[in-house]
Motif scaffolding. Structure first.
Motif, PDB file in Angstrom:
ATOM      1  N   GLY A 114      -1.185   2.937   0.425  1.00 42.55           N
ATOM      2  CA  GLY A 114      -0.511   1.892  -0.335  1.00 42.55           C
ATOM      3  C   GLY A 114      -0.546   0.542   0.355  1.00 42.55           C
ATOM      4  O   GLY A 114      -1.076   0.410   1.466  1.00 42.55           O
ATOM      5  N   PRO A 115       0.055  -0.449  -0.275  1.00 38.27           N
ATOM      6  CA  PRO A 115       0.027  -1.810   0.258  1.00 38.27           C
ATOM      7  C   PRO A 115       0.915  -2.025   1.484  1.00 38.27           C
ATOM      8  O   PRO A 115       0.688  -2.939   2.253  1.00 38.27           O
ATOM      9  N   GLN A 116       1.939  -1.192   1.659  1.00 39.47           N
ATOM     10  CA  GLN A 116       2.814  -1.299   2.818  1.00 39.47           C
ATOM     11  C   GLN A 116       2.553  -0.128   3.761  1.00 39.47           C
ATOM     12  O   GLN A 116       1.992   0.888   3.368  1.00 39.47           O
ATOM     13  N   GLU A 117       3.019  -0.282   4.991  1.00 41.08           N
ATOM     14  CA  GLU A 117       2.949   0.820   5.936  1.00 41.08           C
ATOM     15  C   GLU A 117       3.758   1.993   5.378  1.00 41.08           C
ATOM     16  O   GLU A 117       4.785   1.791   4.728  1.00 41.08           O
ATOM     17  N   ARG A 118       3.294   3.218   5.589  1.00 39.40           N
ATOM     18  CA  ARG A 118       3.946   4.441   5.117  1.00 39.40           C
ATOM     19  C   ARG A 118       4.085   4.476   3.589  1.00 39.40           C
ATOM     20  O   ARG A 118       5.106   4.905   3.054  1.00 39.40           O
TER      21      ARG A 118
END
Length: 127
Positions: free
Chosen positions: A55-59
């Motif tokens: 995804g676009p964010q970490e985790r």
């Protein structure tokens, strides 16, 4: 080619392999996210997973899917599942192309649906 060059080349190759692995989503996170998809579509709609990726964010993980209803053209959709830093399988956020799933709905999803036999049966296959 000197030893310094070979060392830099080896470091670059290692970095490239780590970067390549970062793009593949965690299998357990993908399963949890897929189980949430049927809750994002109208009753009776069929979900077909098209793609799973980081995804676009970490985790986080993004799943592109198709929503199919009888008599209508397939509708392309997506969902992004965010996981907490405390536990890699703790769903901490869910957003779709229609917006974020609110706190109470996310709580109910996590605690009363995702680990049920109904969720396992409704889970669309991996893309």
């Amino acid at each position: 080619m000197g030893p310094g060059f070979r060392g830099r080349l080896a470091a670059l190759a290692a970095l490239a392999s780590v970067t390549a692995c970062a793009g593949s989503p965690d299998a357990e996170q993908a399963r949890i996210c897929r189980r949430a998809l049927p809750t994002l579509v109208p009753s009776g709609a069929r979900v077909t997973v098209l793609r799973e990726a980081a995804g676009p964010q970490e985790r986080s993980i993004r799943i592109d899917f198709s929503q199919e209803r009888e008599g209508r053209s397939p509708l392309p959709r997506y969902a992004v599942c965010q996981f907490s830093g405390l536990n890699r399988t703790d769903l901490s956020g869910l957003t779709s192309d229609r917006g974020p799933v609110g706190g109470a709905a996310l709580y109910l999803l996590k605690h009363y649906y995702l680990d049920t036999p109904d969720a396992a049966v409704a889970e669309p296959g991996a893309g």
